[in-house]
Design a protein around this motif. Structure first.
Motif, PDB file in Angstrom:
ATOM      1  N   MET A   1       0.839  -1.159   0.000  1.00  0.00           N
ATOM      2  CA  MET A   1       0.000   0.000   0.000  1.00  0.00           C
ATOM      3  C   MET A   1       0.890   1.230   0.000  1.00  0.00           C
ATOM      4  N   GLN A   2       0.659   2.147  -0.900  1.00  0.00           N
ATOM      5  CA  GLN A   2       1.429   3.372  -0.975  1.00  0.00           C
ATOM      6  C   GLN A   2       0.621   4.492  -0.335  1.00  0.00           C
ATOM      7  N   LEU A   3       1.297   5.293   0.495  1.00  0.00           N
ATOM      8  CA  LEU A   3       0.659   6.419   1.158  1.00  0.00           C
ATOM      9  C   LEU A   3       1.181   7.706   0.547  1.00  0.00           C
ATOM     10  N   ASN A   4       0.302   8.618   0.230  1.00  0.00           N
ATOM     11  CA  ASN A   4       0.702   9.898  -0.354  1.00  0.00           C
ATOM     12  C   ASN A   4       0.024  11.035   0.374  1.00  0.00           C
ATOM     13  N   HIS A   5       0.761  12.078   0.607  1.00  0.00           N
ATOM     14  CA  HIS A   5       0.216  13.344   1.091  1.00  0.00           C
ATOM     15  C   HIS A   5       1.290  14.411   0.946  1.00  0.00           C
ATOM     16  N   GLU A   6       0.984  15.604   1.365  1.00  0.00           N
ATOM     17  CA  GLU A   6       1.939  16.708   1.206  1.00  0.00           C
ATOM     18  C   GLU A   6       3.228  16.423   1.962  1.00  0.00           C
ATOM     19  N   ILE A   7       4.291  17.117   1.582  1.00  0.00           N
ATOM     20  CA  ILE A   7       5.579  16.954   2.252  1.00  0.00           C
ATOM     21  C   ILE A   7       5.423  17.341   3.716  1.00  0.00           C
ATOM     22  N   PRO A   8       5.784  16.441   4.630  1.00  0.00           N
ATOM     23  CA  PRO A   8       5.573  16.703   6.052  1.00  0.00           C
ATOM     24  C   PRO A   8       6.576  17.712   6.606  1.00  0.00           C
ATOM     25  N   ASP A   9       6.210  18.300   7.743  1.00  0.00           N
ATOM     26  CA  ASP A   9       7.149  19.188   8.416  1.00  0.00           C
ATOM     27  C   ASP A   9       7.844  18.474   9.572  1.00  0.00           C
ATOM     28  N   PHE A  10       7.791  17.145   9.567  1.00  0.00           N
ATOM     29  CA  PHE A  10       8.512  16.347  10.547  1.00  0.00           C
ATOM     30  C   PHE A  10       9.505  15.460   9.806  1.00  0.00           C
ATOM     31  N   TYR A  12      10.345  12.089   9.683  1.00  0.00           N
ATOM     32  CA  TYR A  12      10.065  10.777   9.106  1.00  0.00           C
ATOM     33  C   TYR A  12       8.569  10.614   8.878  1.00  0.00           C
ATOM     34  N   ALA A  13       8.200  10.242   7.665  1.00  0.00           N
ATOM     35  CA  ALA A  13       6.805   9.979   7.324  1.00  0.00           C
ATOM     36  C   ALA A  13       6.736   8.679   6.538  1.00  0.00           C
ATOM     37  N   PHE A  14       5.758   7.848   6.865  1.00  0.00           N
ATOM     38  CA  PHE A  14       5.553   6.610   6.120  1.00  0.00           C
ATOM     39  C   PHE A  14       5.149   6.936   4.691  1.00  0.00           C
ATOM     40  N   ARG A  15       5.721   6.218   3.714  1.00  0.00           N
ATOM     41  CA  ARG A  15       5.354   6.375   2.308  1.00  0.00           C
ATOM     42  C   ARG A  15       4.756   5.099   1.741  1.00  0.00           C
ATOM     43  N   ILE A  16       5.388   3.943   2.002  1.00  0.00           N
ATOM     44  CA  ILE A  16       4.903   2.661   1.504  1.00  0.00           C
ATOM     45  C   ILE A  16       4.987   1.646   2.641  1.00  0.00           C
ATOM     46  N   VAL A  17       3.903   0.899   2.832  1.00  0.00           N
ATOM     47  CA  VAL A  17       3.878  -0.156   3.835  1.00  0.00           C
ATOM     48  C   VAL A  17       3.592  -1.468   3.125  1.00  0.00           C
ATOM     49  N   GLY A  18       4.539  -2.401   3.234  1.00  0.00           N
ATOM     50  CA  GLY A  18       4.375  -3.711   2.625  1.00  0.00           C
ATOM     51  C   GLY A  18       4.317  -4.789   3.693  1.00  0.00           C
ATOM     52  N   ALA A  19       4.186  -6.024   3.268  1.00  0.00           N
ATOM     53  CA  ALA A  19       4.095  -7.144   4.200  1.00  0.00           C
ATOM     54  C   ALA A  19       5.382  -7.339   4.996  1.00  0.00           C
ATOM     55  N   ASP A  20       6.532  -7.013   4.385  1.00  0.00           N
ATOM     56  CA  ASP A  20       7.800  -7.270   5.060  1.00  0.00           C
ATOM     57  C   ASP A  20       8.768  -6.090   5.055  1.00  0.00           C
ATOM     58  N   SER A  21       8.285  -4.913   4.673  1.00  0.00           N
ATOM     59  CA  SER A  21       9.144  -3.723   4.703  1.00  0.00           C
ATOM     60  C   SER A  21       8.304  -2.455   4.701  1.00  0.00           C
ATOM     61  N   VAL A  22       8.969  -1.361   5.017  1.00  0.00           N
ATOM     62  CA  VAL A  22       8.345  -0.033   5.046  1.00  0.00           C
ATOM     63  C   VAL A  22       9.307   0.940   4.385  1.00  0.00           C
ATOM     64  N   VAL A  23       8.775   1.888   3.636  1.00  0.00           N
ATOM     65  CA  VAL A  23       9.596   2.949   3.056  1.00  0.00           C
ATOM     66  C   VAL A  23       9.162   4.261   3.687  1.00  0.00           C
ATOM     67  N   PHE A  24      10.150   5.035   4.133  1.00  0.00           N
ATOM     68  CA  PHE A  24       9.923   6.337   4.755  1.00  0.00           C
ATOM     69  C   PHE A  24      10.388   7.462   3.860  1.00  0.00           C
ATOM     70  N   GLU A  25       9.731   8.586   3.969  1.00  0.00           N
ATOM     71  CA  GLU A  25      10.284   9.863   3.512  1.00  0.00           C
ATOM     72  C   GLU A  25      11.223  10.273   4.634  1.00  0.00           C
ATOM     73  N   ASP A  26      12.496  10.405   4.339  1.00  0.00           N
ATOM     74  CA  ASP A  26      13.529  10.698   5.332  1.00  0.00           C
ATOM     75  C   ASP A  26      14.042  12.110   5.084  1.00  0.00           C
ATOM     76  N   THR A  32      14.549   8.781   0.618  1.00  0.00           N
ATOM     77  CA  THR A  32      13.691   7.759   1.191  1.00  0.00           C
ATOM     78  C   THR A  32      14.557   6.700   1.844  1.00  0.00           C
ATOM     79  N   ARG A  33      13.945   5.946   2.721  1.00  0.00           N
ATOM     80  CA  ARG A  33      14.674   4.909   3.435  1.00  0.00           C
ATOM     81  C   ARG A  33      13.775   3.690   3.577  1.00  0.00           C
ATOM     82  N   ARG A  34      14.295   2.522   3.232  1.00  0.00           N
ATOM     83  CA  ARG A  34      13.552   1.268   3.353  1.00  0.00           C
ATOM     84  C   ARG A  34      14.005   0.552   4.620  1.00  0.00           C
ATOM     85  N   VAL A  35      13.042   0.074   5.401  1.00  0.00           N
ATOM     86  CA  VAL A  35      13.316  -0.643   6.647  1.00  0.00           C
ATOM     87  C   VAL A  35      12.703  -2.035   6.529  1.00  0.00           C
TER      88      VAL A  35
END
Length: 131
Positions: A1-10, A12-26, A32-35
Motif C-alpha cells: 500500500m502506498q501512502l501519499n500526502h503533502e511533504i511533512p514538516d517532521f 520521518y513519514a511513512f510512504r509505503i507499507v508492505g508485508a515485510d518492509s516499510v519505506v519512509f520519507e527521510d 527515502t529509506r527502506r526498513v
C-alpha cells in the motif's frame, strides 16, 4: 500500500507499507529509506535497532522500554498485516504510565502516525515486521 500526502514538516513519514518492509520519507537524509525489520519511529527519530520479537504473542513489557523512553503521549503498535492484540501486561506497561496505546495492522498504524505527527502530536509507532 502506498501512502501519499503533502511533504511533512517532521523528519520521518511513512510512504509505503508492505508485508515485510516499510519505506519512509527521510527528511534528515533528504531521500527515502527502506526498513526491513521491526522498528520504532517518532516524528523526529527512527530507531532501527529495536530488539522486538518475531510476533506480537511474544511481545513483553520489557520490549516496550525503548518506545517508552521516547516519552510519547501515545504509542501506536503495528502488529503486521493483521491487527493482533498483545498481552494485558504489554498494554498495562503503557497505561500505568498514562501513555495511551492503540493496536492496529501496520497500514493503519502508518496512516495514523502520519496524521497525528502532522498535527504536531507527541506520538511513537512501534512496528513489527517479520524480518
Amino acid at each position: 500500500m502506498q501512502l501519499n500526502h503533502e511533504i511533512p514538516d517532521f523528519a520521518y513519514a511513512f510512504r509505503i507499507v508492505g508485508a515485510d518492509s516499510v519505506v519512509f520519507e527521510d527528511r534528515v537524509n533528504a531521500g527515502t529509506r527502506r526498513v526491513v525489520k521491526s522498528f520504532i519511529v517518532t516524528p523526529q527519530a527512527l530507531l532501527e535497532d529495536w530488539p522486538a520479537p518475531a510476533s506480537v504473542k511474544e511481545l513483553t513489557p520489557d520490549h516496550l522500554a525503548t518506545v517508552l523512553a521516547q516519552q510519547p503521549e501515545l504509542v501506536i503498535l503495528g502488529t503486521g498485516e493483521k491487527q493482533q492484540f498483545p498481552s494485558a501486561a504489554v498494554m498495562g506497561a503503557c497505561l500505568t504510565r498514562n501513555i495511551g496505546i492503540e493496536v492496529m495492522d501496520n497500514g493503519a498504524a502508518a496512516r495514523t502516525f502520519n496524521l497525528l505527527a502532522g498535527e504536531g502530536r507527541n506520538v511513537a509507532a512501534a512496528i513489527l515486521l517479520p524480518g
